[in-house]
Design an enzyme around this catalytic site. Structure first.
Site, PDB file in Angstrom:
ATOM      1  N   ASP A  31       1.210   6.572   5.565  1.00  0.00           N
ATOM      2  CA  ASP A  31       0.807   5.209   4.868  1.00  0.00           C
ATOM      3  C   ASP A  31       1.006   4.619   3.329  1.00  0.00           C
ATOM      4  O   ASP A  31       0.853   3.335   3.225  1.00  0.00           O
ATOM      5  CB  ASP A  31      -0.663   6.486   4.395  1.00  0.00           C
ATOM      6  CG  ASP A  31      -2.142   4.965   4.817  1.00  0.00           C
ATOM      7  OD1 ASP A  31      -1.359   3.812   5.519  1.00  0.00           O
ATOM      8  OD2 ASP A  31      -2.772   5.521   4.465  1.00  0.00           O
ATOM      9  N   ARG A  52      -7.555  -0.984   1.443  1.00  0.00           N
ATOM     10  CA  ARG A  52      -8.237  -2.154   0.581  1.00  0.00           C
ATOM     11  C   ARG A  52      -8.579  -2.179  -0.684  1.00  0.00           C
ATOM     12  O   ARG A  52      -8.132  -2.739  -1.644  1.00  0.00           O
ATOM     13  CB  ARG A  52      -9.409  -2.744   1.811  1.00  0.00           C
ATOM     14  CG  ARG A  52     -10.381  -1.918   1.436  1.00  0.00           C
ATOM     15  CD  ARG A  52     -11.478  -1.955   2.795  1.00  0.00           C
ATOM     16  NE  ARG A  52     -10.314  -1.938   3.643  1.00  0.00           N
ATOM     17  CZ  ARG A  52     -10.829  -1.631   5.271  1.00  0.00           C
ATOM     18  NH1 ARG A  52     -12.158  -2.230   5.117  1.00  0.00           N
ATOM     19  NH2 ARG A  52     -10.342  -1.972   6.814  1.00  0.00           N
ATOM     20  N   LYS A  92     -10.128  12.247   8.066  1.00  0.00           N
ATOM     21  CA  LYS A  92      -9.754  12.439   9.636  1.00  0.00           C
ATOM     22  C   LYS A  92      -9.783  13.308  10.571  1.00  0.00           C
ATOM     23  O   LYS A  92      -9.629  14.614  10.051  1.00  0.00           O
ATOM     24  CB  LYS A  92      -8.386  11.635   9.569  1.00  0.00           C
ATOM     25  CG  LYS A  92      -8.039  10.457   8.584  1.00  0.00           C
ATOM     26  CD  LYS A  92      -6.650  10.253   8.588  1.00  0.00           C
ATOM     27  CE  LYS A  92      -6.554   8.404   8.746  1.00  0.00           C
ATOM     28  NZ  LYS A  92      -6.977   7.505   8.448  1.00  0.00           N
ATOM     29  N   LYS A 120       1.102  -1.493  -0.211  1.00  0.00           N
ATOM     30  CA  LYS A 120      -0.057   0.255  -0.147  1.00  0.00           C
ATOM     31  C   LYS A 120       1.027   1.150  -0.164  1.00  0.00           C
ATOM     32  O   LYS A 120       2.112   1.689   1.181  1.00  0.00           O
ATOM     33  CB  LYS A 120      -0.968  -0.155   1.475  1.00  0.00           C
ATOM     34  CG  LYS A 120      -1.595   1.305   1.417  1.00  0.00           C
ATOM     35  CD  LYS A 120      -2.827   1.023   2.809  1.00  0.00           C
ATOM     36  CE  LYS A 120      -3.492   2.431   3.106  1.00  0.00           C
ATOM     37  NZ  LYS A 120      -4.054   2.107   4.098  1.00  0.00           N
TER      38      LYS A 120
HETATM   39  N1  BES Z   1      -3.998   4.397   6.836  1.00  0.00           N
HETATM   40  C1  BES Z   1      -4.858   4.222   7.643  1.00  0.00           C
HETATM   41  C2  BES Z   1      -4.635   3.325   8.602  1.00  0.00           C
HETATM   42  C3  BES Z   1      -4.221   3.914  10.269  1.00  0.00           C
HETATM   43  C4  BES Z   1      -4.907   4.507  10.721  1.00  0.00           C
HETATM   44  C5  BES Z   1      -2.643   3.425  10.011  1.00  0.00           C
HETATM   45  C6  BES Z   1      -4.247   4.555  12.056  1.00  0.00           C
HETATM   46  C7  BES Z   1      -2.076   3.664  11.221  1.00  0.00           C
HETATM   47  C8  BES Z   1      -2.415   4.476  12.082  1.00  0.00           C
HETATM   48  C9  BES Z   1      -6.219   3.330   7.076  1.00  0.00           C
HETATM   49  O1  BES Z   1      -6.338   3.581   5.560  1.00  0.00           O
HETATM   50  C10 BES Z   1      -7.383   4.285   7.464  1.00  0.00           C
HETATM   51  O2  BES Z   1      -7.767   5.108   7.891  1.00  0.00           O
HETATM   52  N2  BES Z   1      -7.963   3.324   7.952  1.00  0.00           N
HETATM   53  C11 BES Z   1      -9.197   2.831   8.701  1.00  0.00           C
HETATM   54  C12 BES Z   1     -10.740   2.025   7.842  1.00  0.00           C
HETATM   55  C13 BES Z   1     -11.752   2.258   8.685  1.00  0.00           C
HETATM   56  C14 BES Z   1     -12.511   3.467   7.750  1.00  0.00           C
HETATM   57  C15 BES Z   1     -12.831   1.186   8.127  1.00  0.00           C
HETATM   58  C16 BES Z   1      -9.633   3.045  10.571  1.00  0.00           C
HETATM   59  O3  BES Z   1      -8.842   1.873  10.650  1.00  0.00           O
HETATM   60  O4  BES Z   1      -9.987   3.306  11.212  1.00  0.00           O
HETATM   61 ZN    ZN Z   2      -4.379   4.698   4.793  1.00  0.00          ZN
HETATM   62 MN    MN Z   3      -7.313   5.852   5.942  1.00  0.00          MN
END
Ligand code: BES
Ligand code: ZN
Ligand code: MN
Length: 492
Positions: free
Chosen positions: A284, A347, A273, A261
């Protein structure tokens, strides 16, 4: 950093720093005992008075005051012998590297005789620990930081056995550590410096340097090839997405694909966010960077297996052109995804990355991504979460990670979880609820690998951590480079 092997007494080597070791609760032995004797039993007295006990990463240090050829002596505690292993050796070396970086001195002498680790993993752990521990991100300060010399030469004393194996370990460790430090640098680099095109360009440069074949798909090519998921995530940014395909030809009938990714910045998109710590989302892209690092190390080690590296690169931004909650995107393999949350973008880009790996004929797919905050909730910063559709491949990844000294913990796939990401209008939705978040994330990506054996590695917690013996300032770790680089050997 140059490593020189000595078989004669290290205590008499004219170094800036002499490092010897002590296990907790044991009699002083070898060079450590020699040091104690030269200091008239001062170390023994320190142990008796409990000033120093040889506990894990405990230090006892002194100027040598003419008693040794070194300027300074450090006795490093290695903790209990029964808890010691190559992973701890790597960390101990990282600790020394940081210690030497803070002091002055460029020539370090180490006593490795009697270290209870086999010669090859010992060589590897020593050089990895030193190189990783010494590394820091330089940053963008107007004035350069202090110009300390840093560690230049490391003299190690070894027993007479296993020297060739030790040297082989050193060679492998050097190639892995420099790949890992490249990845760390990319992780630290802000997204205004490292946008998709730039990451692809760096990948190309590194690939060419290592004799890997490289192909880069720009937005036009992605459109022609119908990588609609990657394009969907990238369409909100002024900086268009890229897919990078790296190839190593090791000459075998089987092909391993590593997929990563590469979100150069994850704002969350329209599902924005919250501001706190959003700056960290520059990291990321560490899954894709780890794939690049592993491919470089693989090119140097030349295993007899074909390996493909795929980096799915985009920037996730909110804008008038951004993909939106409710949109449906179509991945390269024709499967459709309803976007219920634009922040579950990893994903989505990986749907294309992984289906492209299947298209290229992969027999095994291992994918790494900073995918879910939930991975941090389960395992914190201490282990990478694994979700696998194939037990045999899972076991191989597990074994590789253990030998590499990187912790991986497998989570289960139960068929009931599939209901969580069903969509009324598409083949699946990208963002189910909080339940089993790390697992459903992996399972959604696995839908695009089917029927190829697939392992998903969620590095959200491990790719970026606080300070540690291998990570002076904290920050990007370069995790999974060592594990992924090892995989080809286990698959032959
Ligand atoms: N890059 C983030 C995941 C992440 C969050 C990595 C905090 C490190 C620290 C990912 O793209 C993301 O935002 N995931 C969401 C998924 C959810 C919306 C299903 C998450 O983990 O909240
Ligand atoms: Zn992400
Ligand atoms: Mn994200």
């Amino acid at each position: 950093m140059k490593i020189v092997i000595e078989t004669t007494a290290i205590v008499d080597y004219p170094s800036d720093v002499l490092v010897v070791f002590a296990f907790e609760g044991e009699e002083l032995a070898g060079a450590t005992r020699e040091v104690d004797q030269r200091f008239d039993g001062a170390l023994k007295r320190a142990i008796e008075s409990k000033e120093f006990q040889g506990q894990w990463l405990e230090h006892w240090s002194s100027l040598s005051l003419g008693q040794l050829s070194a300027q300074r002596i450090v006795v490093l505690g290695l903790g209990r012998r029964d808890e010691f292993n190559s992973s701890r050796l790597r960390q101990a070396m990282g600790d020394i590297a940081q210690w030497v970086n803070k002091s002055s001195g460029s020539t370090v002498a180490l006593d490795l005789e009697g270290m209870p680790v086999e010669p090859e993993p010992m060589g590897e752990a020593v050089v990895e620990g030193l190189e990783l521990g010494a590394w820091t991100f330089q940053g963008y300060h107007q004035k350069d930081g202090d110009d300390k010399i840093g560690m230049k030469t490391v003299i190690v004393q070894l027993g007479s056995d296993g020297r060739a194996k030790f040297e082989r370990g050193i060679g492998r460790g050097q190639s892995l550590a420099s790949a890992q430090n490249l990845v760390r640098k990319l992780g630290w680099t802000p997204s205004n410096y490292l946008y998709p095109e730039k990451l692809a360009e760096i990948a190309q440069k590194e690939a060419e340097k290592h004799g890997l074949e490289v192909e880069i798909f720009d937005e036009n090519r992605l459109l022609e090839l119908k990588l609609g998921a990657l394009l969907g995530v990238g369409q909100g940014s002024t900086f268009p997405p890229r897919l990078v395909v790296l190839r190593y030809r090791g000459g075998n009938t089987k092909t391993l694909a590593l997929v990563g990714k590469g979100i150069t910045f994850d704002s969350g998109g329209i599902s924005l966010k919250p501001p706190a710590n959003m700056d960290e989302m520059k990291y990321d892209m560490l899954g894709a960077a780890a794939v690049l690092g592993a491919m470089c190390a693989i090119a140097e080690q030349k295993p007899g297996l074909d390996v493909i590296g795929i980096m799915a690169i985009a920037q996730n931004m909110p804008s008038g052109s951004a993909y939106k909650p409710g949109d449906v995107v179509t991945a390269f393999n024709g499967k459709t995804i309803e976007v219920t949350n634009t922040d579950a973008e990893g994903r989505v880009v990986l749907a294309d990355g992984v289906s492209y790996a299947v298209h290229l004929g992969a027999d095994y797919i291992v994918e790494a991504s900073t995918l879910t905050g939930a991975a941090l909730v389960v395992l914190g910063h201490e282990a990478t979460a694994m979700v696998a559709t194939d037990d045999a491949l899972a076991e191989i990844v597990m074994r590789a990670s253990q030998d590499a000294g990187e912790r991986v913990w497998q989570l289960p796939i139960y068929p009931e979880y599939r209901d969580l990401y069903k969509s009324d209008i598409a083949d699946m939705k990208n963002a189910p609820g909080r339940d089993a978040g790390t697992i459903t994330g992996g399972m959604i990506i696995a839908e695009f690998a089917d029927p190829v054996p697939f392992v998903h590695l969620d590095i959200a917690g491990t790719a970026w951590t606080s300070k540690g013996p291998l990570n002076a300032k904290g920050g990007a770790t370069g995790v999974m480079v060592r594990t992924m680089a090892r995989l080809p050997e286990y698959l032959i």
